[in-house]
Design an enzyme around this catalytic site. Structure first.
Site: not given
Ligand code: PSU
Ligand code: MN
Length: 309
Positions: A162, A27
C-alpha cells in the site's frame, strides 16, 4: 523440550507435503487485524476455496495454545475472525512469548514465512506486505517482513504494497537484501489498490511456470531467502489513484496526530482507510487477495512438478 511438538500440521497438509503436492501458506494477521468481522472470515474461507480450485492445498498459519499451527479448521478461523484486534499480532520477535503464554497469535507475513518454512511450505499468498513506512528516515519504521524476505526461503505473492508505505524505499531495501521482485504480467510494482505505482520490478514474468522455474533455480542452488511476487489487482476492481491517495494522506496525518507507532500503525491505517473509503477499499482488498491466492496456487502446482524431477 521437543521442538518438533511445537509444530502442529493438519493431516491433510502433512500428507500433501509428504506426497510432493502443492501447498499454499496463508497468514492470520490479515484475518484478525486486516479486515473487519465477518468479512474477514468469509474472505479467509473463499481464499482457501480458491486455492483448492487450482489444485493446491491451503494452509492457514497461526499460533494457538502454545503451538505453531499449520492448517486451521473453519471453527479456528472463526476464533481469529471474531477476536480481531484482541488476538496478538505476532511478528518474528513475538513468537516465543505468545507460545509461552499460550495466547492466540495472528501471524504477520514475517512470522507466517518462518512457520511455513519450518513445515516445508515454499509458497505463501497474501494481500499486501509490510515495508518501509513513509518518513522512515526519521522514525526507522521498517517492517520486519522485509528482513524475513531476506533470510527465509518462502516466496510471497502480494498485490505489491500500500502507498501508506514509501514504495521506492521499500524496493531499495529489498534490493540491498537480495530479494528479487517479480512482476506477474506487469513491468510495474503494483500499489495494492491500484495496479501500478509507476516504479519498476526486477523481472517481469507472464507465466506461473516461469516463476516456479526461477524459484527452483534459486533454492536448488542453495540461495537462501524469499522472493516477492507482485500481482496487480485486476483492473475492474482497482480504485482511482487520486481518490485513494487523499484518503491515505488523511489516515497518515491522523496517525501522526494521535502518535500511533510500532505494530499498531499498520492496523490503524488499514482500518482508517477502510472507513474513509466507505468500504470501497475493503471490497478491493478482498478481490486482490483472491487473485493472489489463485496465482499462488498456480505457482505452487508448477513448483511441485519441478521438484518431482
Ligand atoms: N498490509 C496490508 N494488509 C495487512 C498487513 C499489511 O495491506 O493485513 C499486515 C500483514 O500481516 C503484514 C503486517 O505482515 O500487516 C505488517 O505489519 P508491520 O507494518 O507492523 O510490520
Ligand atoms: Mn512497523
Amino acid at each position: 523440550m521437543n521442538w518438533e511438538k511445537l509444530l502442529v500440521v493438519t493431516p491433510e497438509v502433512e500428507h500433501a507435503l509428504a506426497d510432493g503436492q502443492a501447498v499454499v501458506a496463508l497468514e492470520s494477521t490479515i484475518i484478525a487485524h486486516g479486515m473487519p468481522y465477518p468479512k474477514n472470515i468469509e474472505t479467509a474461507l473463499r481464499v482457501e476455496a480458491r486455492i483448492r480450485e487450482e489444485g493446491a492445498i491451503p494452509a492457514t498459519i497461526a499460533i494457538m495454545d502454545g503451538h505453531l499451527r499449520v492448517g486451521l479448521t473453519q471453527a479456528e478461523l472463526e476464533i481469529f475472525g471474531r477476536q480481531g484486534e484482541n488476538a496478538a499480532k505476532v511478528s518474528r520477535r513475538d513468537i516465543p512469548f505468545v507460545l509461552a503464554r499460550k495466547q492466540n497469535g495472528a501471524t504477520t507475513v514475517a512470522s507466517t514465512m518462518i512457520i511455513a518454512a519450518m513445515a516445508g511450505i515454499k509458497i505463501f499468498a497474501t494481500g499486501g506486505i509490510g515495508g518501509v513506512h513513509r518518513g522512515a528516515m526519521t522514525t526507522l519504521d521498517i517492517s520486519a517482513d522485509l528482513q524475513e524476505l531476506a533470510q527465509t526461503s518462502v516466496a510471497v505473492i502480494s498485490a505489491g504494497a500500500k502507498s501508506i508505505l514509501d514504495l521506492g524505499l521499500t524496493l531499495e531495501y529489498l534490493e540491498t537484501h537480495g530479494v528479487p521482485v517479480i512482476g506477474y504480467q506487469t513491468d510495474h510494482f503494483p500499489a495494492f489498490y491500484t495496479s501500478s505505482s509507476g516504479l519498476g520490478v526486477d523481472y517481469r514474468m507472464d507465466e506461473p511456470e516461469e516463476i516456479a522455474e526461477a524459484l527452483h533455480y534459486k533454492w536448488g542452488m542453495g540461495l537462501i531467502g524469499g522472493a516477492l511476487i507482485a500481482n496487480p489487482i485486476p483492473e475492474e476492481y482497482s480504485l482511482s489513484p487520486a481518490a485513494i491517495e487523499a484518503k491515505i494522506e488523511a489516515a497518515l496525518s491522523e496517525a501522526h496526530a494521535q502518535k500511533i507507532m510500532g505494530k499498531a500503525l499498520t492496523p490503524f491505517l488499514l482500518s482508517r482507510i477502510e472507513s474513509l473509503t466507505e468500504g470501497d477499499s475493503l471490497a478491493a482488498n478482498i478481490e486482490l487477495v483472491l487473485n493472489n491466492a489463485r496465482l499462488g496456487a498456480q505457482i505452487a502446482v508448477e513448483l511441485a512438478k519441478k521438484e518431482e524431477n
